[in-house]
Design a protein around this motif. Structure first.
Motif, PDB file in Angstrom:
ATOM      1  N   GLU A 657      53.796 -28.206 -27.013  1.00 24.15           N
ATOM      2  CA  GLU A 657      54.300 -26.878 -26.655  1.00 24.15           C
ATOM      3  C   GLU A 657      55.789 -26.760 -26.982  1.00 24.15           C
ATOM      4  O   GLU A 657      56.258 -25.745 -27.496  1.00 24.15           O
ATOM      5  N   TYR A 658      56.550 -27.794 -26.683  1.00 23.16           N
ATOM      6  CA  TYR A 658      57.972 -27.837 -27.021  1.00 23.16           C
ATOM      7  C   TYR A 658      58.156 -27.784 -28.540  1.00 23.16           C
ATOM      8  O   TYR A 658      59.029 -27.087 -29.055  1.00 23.16           O
ATOM      9  N   PHE A 659      57.324 -28.525 -29.256  1.00 17.86           N
ATOM     10  CA  PHE A 659      57.399 -28.534 -30.714  1.00 17.86           C
ATOM     11  C   PHE A 659      57.141 -27.143 -31.283  1.00 17.86           C
ATOM     12  O   PHE A 659      57.813 -26.706 -32.225  1.00 17.86           O
ATOM     13  N   LYS A 660      56.187 -26.434 -30.692  1.00 15.41           N
ATOM     14  CA  LYS A 660      55.802 -25.125 -31.211  1.00 15.41           C
ATOM     15  C   LYS A 660      56.825 -24.048 -30.873  1.00 15.41           C
ATOM     16  O   LYS A 660      57.162 -23.215 -31.715  1.00 15.41           O
ATOM     17  N   THR A 661      57.336 -24.037 -29.648  1.00  9.83           N
ATOM     18  CA  THR A 661      58.190 -22.946 -29.177  1.00  9.83           C
ATOM     19  C   THR A 661      59.671 -23.274 -29.188  1.00  9.83           C
ATOM     20  O   THR A 661      60.496 -22.370 -29.071  1.00  9.83           O
ATOM     21  N   GLN A 662      60.024 -24.569 -29.296  1.00 10.36           N
ATOM     22  CA  GLN A 662      61.405 -25.030 -29.173  1.00 10.36           C
ATOM     23  C   GLN A 662      61.996 -24.667 -27.811  1.00 10.36           C
ATOM     24  O   GLN A 662      63.213 -24.551 -27.655  1.00 10.36           O
ATOM     25  N   GLN A 663      61.124 -24.492 -26.817  1.00 10.15           N
ATOM     26  CA  GLN A 663      61.547 -24.201 -25.451  1.00 10.15           C
ATOM     27  C   GLN A 663      61.315 -25.449 -24.602  1.00 10.15           C
ATOM     28  O   GLN A 663      60.179 -25.859 -24.369  1.00 10.15           O
ATOM     29  N   LEU A 664      62.404 -26.038 -24.150  1.00  3.87           N
ATOM     30  CA  LEU A 664      62.357 -27.315 -23.454  1.00  3.87           C
ATOM     31  C   LEU A 664      62.346 -27.111 -21.947  1.00  3.87           C
ATOM     32  O   LEU A 664      63.150 -26.347 -21.407  1.00  3.87           O
ATOM     33  N   THR A 665      61.430 -27.795 -21.249  1.00  2.00           N
ATOM     34  CA  THR A 665      61.401 -27.831 -19.789  1.00  2.00           C
ATOM     35  C   THR A 665      61.170 -29.267 -19.355  1.00  2.00           C
ATOM     36  O   THR A 665      60.862 -30.150 -20.178  1.00  2.00           O
ATOM     37  N   ASP A 666      61.268 -29.512 -18.050  1.00  2.00           N
ATOM     38  CA  ASP A 666      61.026 -30.872 -17.574  1.00  2.00           C
ATOM     39  C   ASP A 666      59.566 -31.278 -17.729  1.00  2.00           C
ATOM     40  O   ASP A 666      59.228 -32.459 -17.657  1.00  2.00           O
ATOM     41  N   ARG A 667      58.674 -30.303 -17.965  1.00  2.00           N
ATOM     42  CA  ARG A 667      57.255 -30.645 -18.182  1.00  2.00           C
ATOM     43  C   ARG A 667      57.045 -31.323 -19.530  1.00  2.00           C
ATOM     44  O   ARG A 667      55.980 -31.897 -19.773  1.00  2.00           O
ATOM     45  N   SER A 668      58.047 -31.256 -20.419  1.00  2.00           N
ATOM     46  CA  SER A 668      57.965 -32.012 -21.681  1.00  2.00           C
ATOM     47  C   SER A 668      58.045 -33.506 -21.396  1.00  2.00           C
ATOM     48  O   SER A 668      57.347 -34.313 -22.028  1.00  2.00           O
ATOM     49  N   ASP A 669      58.890 -33.906 -20.449  1.00  2.00           N
ATOM     50  CA  ASP A 669      58.936 -35.305 -20.022  1.00  2.00           C
ATOM     51  C   ASP A 669      57.617 -35.719 -19.375  1.00  2.00           C
ATOM     52  O   ASP A 669      57.166 -36.859 -19.539  1.00  2.00           O
ATOM     53  N   VAL A 670      57.007 -34.796 -18.635  1.00  2.00           N
ATOM     54  CA  VAL A 670      55.721 -35.087 -17.994  1.00  2.00           C
ATOM     55  C   VAL A 670      54.672 -35.382 -19.052  1.00  2.00           C
ATOM     56  O   VAL A 670      53.878 -36.323 -18.925  1.00  2.00           O
ATOM     57  N   TYR A 671      54.657 -34.583 -20.136  1.00  2.00           N
ATOM     58  CA  TYR A 671      53.705 -34.848 -21.222  1.00  2.00           C
ATOM     59  C   TYR A 671      53.920 -36.244 -21.808  1.00  2.00           C
ATOM     60  O   TYR A 671      52.962 -37.010 -21.987  1.00  2.00           O
ATOM     61  N   SER A 672      55.174 -36.571 -22.103  1.00  2.12           N
ATOM     62  CA  SER A 672      55.468 -37.873 -22.707  1.00  2.12           C
ATOM     63  C   SER A 672      55.046 -39.014 -21.792  1.00  2.12           C
ATOM     64  O   SER A 672      54.508 -40.034 -22.253  1.00  2.12           O
ATOM     65  N   LEU A 673      55.282 -38.862 -20.486  1.00  2.17           N
ATOM     66  CA  LEU A 673      54.871 -39.904 -19.551  1.00  2.17           C
ATOM     67  C   LEU A 673      53.354 -40.017 -19.513  1.00  2.17           C
ATOM     68  O   LEU A 673      52.810 -41.119 -19.352  1.00  2.17           O
ATOM     69  N   GLY A 674      52.652 -38.905 -19.678  1.00  2.00           N
ATOM     70  CA  GLY A 674      51.192 -38.968 -19.746  1.00  2.00           C
ATOM     71  C   GLY A 674      50.701 -39.832 -20.888  1.00  2.00           C
ATOM     72  O   GLY A 674      49.730 -40.588 -20.750  1.00  2.00           O
ATOM     73  N   VAL A 675      51.383 -39.750 -22.038  1.00  2.56           N
ATOM     74  CA  VAL A 675      51.036 -40.610 -23.168  1.00  2.56           C
ATOM     75  C   VAL A 675      51.296 -42.074 -22.808  1.00  2.56           C
ATOM     76  O   VAL A 675      50.499 -42.966 -23.119  1.00  2.56           O
TER      77      VAL A 675
END
Length: 830
Positions: A657-675
């Protein structure tokens, strides 16, 4: 049998060519007291004695005995050889030169039998290391030259400032030597002048890092032609015949052109001499029903990165044989590199039949061989042509494979964009531009705010954190290789001991070289870590920015990275309990960044190599800490939903989602931790191109297996027998929620902490819960007044982020908290 096409009865002899005249150059005959002309008296350059550039000046010379085999050149009759380290130092490039460039470094090695009176014995047993620019680049490690002699060629980036140093360090009990060296400025068009095509696992992000690395030439072939010697090359190179590397010889021809002038496409003959473009191998196009490739195979290091350069020249004079405007496919490292390639379409000038080269970035497959193939395109009856081939190897740095889960999403986005561009009406276009202008203004404000915040923190930062370079060099024994504990994109990491730190070991991260690209990350890391302290975040001890160095000093984490304990090393396997504790620790550290600091900090580069481990005191087990804050950004302020910013991070862990929109939130860290959670469970790389297509990406594969009820097939075999079933289901469910496509559907990092702590509780107490209750987020089954971001009672929430070290609740206390008490009560009442 290969078909040989001879267009001219006589192949003209190779003639000497006009050599390149660099402005910056040094040619040294090492160990000798007189000048030597090389490669010959009539066409050679003058190699001068090395003593004026040598340190220490007492480093001995060695001379060949009368019984030693001759090399054919007086350049190899002597050598600089020593049982201790010695180096060469060359003055900076003229101050008027203000741009970085590449230098060519060639090191000549010819082991000979020394005279009996020499302090160093036979050179055939020498084993040593070579580094340049004060150890910024390690070129050779434990290198022992072959008895037949060898010339090693490197391309090294340099800004021209400060002395250019070359250091020779013998292995313990051995010696180091060199017969001659060449150091000169590379032509500007030689490297990174054209765009590079990424192949297979390589991404364009990798290529930006590659341009800051040294390169070693490992193969240089004159395809279809004879050996090209130093006398006949513009840069004094040797081009070998390609025959020994030709894997598939059927259905190909050797084509010669000795009359047509060679026209260079936007380059000069410094890239490759004309003789290389006068011969080529071509598919036998008169056999149009034959479906074949011409393939060259090279022994290569598995997983290593290579710049592959292919030289082409589509002869107009032989158009009846190979066809003008020929179209064909190119394959590199078993992957399609160029589809429907037409050399004539690649040239920049209007004139046809020009020489050109195309660069590809590739990695060697796990089989260990690197292949290059040309073959028939589906859109052409022609085969393919190739005139020259060069392979240049990058150093063994952490230029890890990239790929990511959102590949399908990217395709969908492109398709959707195309549809929208057709369907949008004029009024909608107007609205789009208005909104875009407003967003750009907000993004500029956000960027300015972040930059100003970083600058202010840098100014306020205590100078007591600065550590003198001399102290750091003493702590690491001048960055000696024996203290090297890691290599990354920023630079090398060394273990050291600082007296000012009470003699406690530290980790010293040294940038490869001071660059404008690395400076913002360096400043951000200092600004973030100097203002926060948490037991799950790696502590910054200090920094150094003297003499164009960028060095960060951290607390030493003796057990290394999380990834090294999961796969790719000999470290013992972690137990399921240890893995849960590590994940909880990392999540706690990230939760503090998101919620417990005066500013919402988003890490942006959460991955298993950025989670470091150490041993806990008093039997506390393994302690995990989040590291590497160079890409961190200040998150949205109160009332804002996101920060608009250029996408940064590591592929495979990157939020789509961050890659697509270039809109960064703390949920981007949540995605990475999920990986990372799936990486911990499966103990395999997040992107592995050696696997079947459906298994390459760990997120796609693991969640597909989870949906099919096959969790047992993805769990690391070393822990399969110890994982509690309920704990496993809750863990995978937590990872799956973290990987939701939309950020708003992902849990907060506090909820992730809560769920992971519950996974550990399930494992330790073996709580038996039915499948329905264990398959969802625990928070959804609790009364609305129960606080779930942290495992603390609701009365403690006001203290959640104050004195963070003291508010962490151990798992022995969790069972007694309000949350778990209510869960227990619900079970008993069932």
């Amino acid at each position: 049998m290969a078909v040989l096409v001879i267009l001219f009865a006589t192949f003209l002899p190779l003639a000497a060519v006009a050599a390149f005249s660099p402005e910056f150059y040094f040619y040294l005959a090492c160990g000798t007291a007189s000048t030597v002309s090389f490669p010959s008296d009539s066409t050679g350059r003058t190699f001068v004695p090395d003593s004026a550039y040598l340190s220490p000046s007492t480093a001995p010379a060695a001379y060949a005995s009368s019984s030693s085999p001759t090399s054919g050149s007086h350049l190899y009759d002597a050598a600089r050889a020593d049982n201790s380290a010695f180096s060469y130092s060359f003055p900076p490039y003229p101050a008027s030169h203000d741009a970085s460039f590449f230098v060519v470094l060639r090191l000549h090695f010819f082991p000979f039998v020394t005279a009996s009176s020499q302090p160093v014995g036979g050179l055939s047993s020498a084993r040593f290391n070579v580094s340049v620019l004060d150890d910024a680049y390690d070129l050779l490690s434990s290198f022992s030259p072959p008895n037949a002699g060898v010339i090693k060629e490197f391309f090294i980036p340099w800004g021209g400032y400060g002395d250019f140093t070359i250091k020779f360090t013998p292995d313990n009990g051995s010696s180091a030597f060199v017969n001659a060296l060449e150091l000169f400025q590379a032509p500007a068009e030689l490297l990174w002048n054209n765009s590079v095509t990424p192949v297979g696992a390589v991404r364009r992000k990798d290529l930006a890092l590659w341009q800051q690395q040294s390169l070693e030439t490992v193969y240089r072939l004159n395809v279809g032609g004879p050996r090209v010697t130093k006398e006949n090359d513009t840069l004094w190179r040797t081009w070998l015949p390609d025959g020994p590397f030709l894997y598939a010889g059927e259905g190909q021809s050797v084509v010669n052109n000795n009359t047509s002038p060679i026209i260079h496409s936007g380059n000069t003959s410094a890239v490759a001499p004309d003789v290389v473009y006068r011969t080529q191998r071509a598919a036998a196009t008169n056999q149009q029903d034959l479906n074949f490739n011409i393939t060259w195979t090279f022994p290569a290091e598995p997983g290593a990165s290579y710049l592959v350069r292919l030289h082409f020249y589509d002869y107009e004079v032989v158009s009846s044989v190979v066809g003008v405007g020929i179209v064909f496919d190119v394959y590199v490292a078993h992957a399609l590199a160029s589809r429907d390639l037409s050399p004539n379409d690649q040239v920049q000038a209007s004139q046809s039949n020009e020489a050109l080269y195309i660069d590809y970035g590739a990695r060697t497959p796990s089989t260990g061989n690197l292949t290059v193939s040309i073959g028939r395109s589906a859109n052409s009856n022609g085969g393919g042509i190739l005139n020259g081939l060069e392979l240049m190897k990058l150093p063994d740095a952490d230029l890890s494979s990239h790929g990511w889960r959102g590949e399908t999403m990217r395709i969908m986005v492109i398709a959707l964009s195309s549809v929208l561009s057709i369907a949008v009406l004029a009024c909608a276009v107007l609205c789009f531009f208005v909104v875009r202008r407003r967003r750009r203004g907000l993004a500029d404000q956000s960027t300015n705010r972040s930059s100003e915040s970083t600058a202010v923190r840098m100014q306020r930062m205590s100078t007591s954190l600065h550590i003198r370079l001399a102290e750091i060099k003493a702590a690491t024994d001048n960055f000696h290789d024996r203290n090297l504990i890691g290599v990354g994109g920023f630079g090398n990491v060394y273990k050291g001991v600082l007296p000012s730190n009470g003699g406690t070991p530290v980790a010293v991260k040294r940038a490869m070289r001071a660059t404008k690209q690395g400076l913002p990350e360096f400043q951000t890391e200092i600004a973030v870590l100097s203002s926060i302290r948490h037991r799950q975040l790696v502590s910054l001890i200090g920094y150094c920015n003297e003499q164009a160095e960028m060095i960060l000093v951290y607390e030493y984490m003796e057990k290394g990275t999380l990834r090294s304990h999961l796969y790719g090393s000999d470290e013992p396997a972690l137990s399921w309990k240890q893995r849960l504790e590590i994940c909880i620790g990392a999540a706690r550290g990230l939760h503090y960044l998101h919620s417990g600091h005066s500013e919402n900090v988003i890490h942006r580069d959460v991955k298993s190599t950025n989670i470091l481990l150490s041993c806990g005191g008093g039997g506390a087990g393994v302690i995990a800490k989040v590291a590497d804050f160079g890409l961190s950004r200040i998150g949205p302020s109160f009332g804002e939903t996101h920060v608009s910013t250029v996408v940064k991070g590591s592929f495979g862990y990157l939020d789509p989602e961050y890659f697509k929109t270039q809109q960064l939130t703390d949920r981007s860290d949540v995605y990475s931790l999920g990986v990372v959670l799936l990486e911990v469970l499966c103990a395999r790389p997040v992107i592995d191109h050696s696997l079947d297509r459906d298994e390459i990406n760990i997120a796609n594969w693991a969640l597909t297996m989870h949906g099919g009820g096959q969790l047992d097939k993805i769990v690391d075999a070393s822990i399969a027998g110890e994982v509690n079933e309920n704990s496993l289901r809750k863990f995978v469910d937590t990872a799956e929620r973290c990987l939701a496509d939309c950020g708003k559907d992902r849990p907060t990092m506090g909820e992730v902490v809560w769920n992971l702590e519950f996974c550990l509780q399930l494992h330790e107490t073996h709580v038996n819960r039915d499948a329905f209750e264990d398959s969802g987020a625990v928070a959804t089954h609790l009364p609305s007044d129960v606080v779930v971001p942290r495992s603390v009672s609701s009365s403690s929430t006001s203290m959640l982020m104050e004195e963070a070290d003291e508010t962490v609740v151990s798992m022995t206390d969790v069972a007694d908290t309000q949350v778990f008490s209510q869960l227990d009560a619900r079970d008993k009442g069932r």
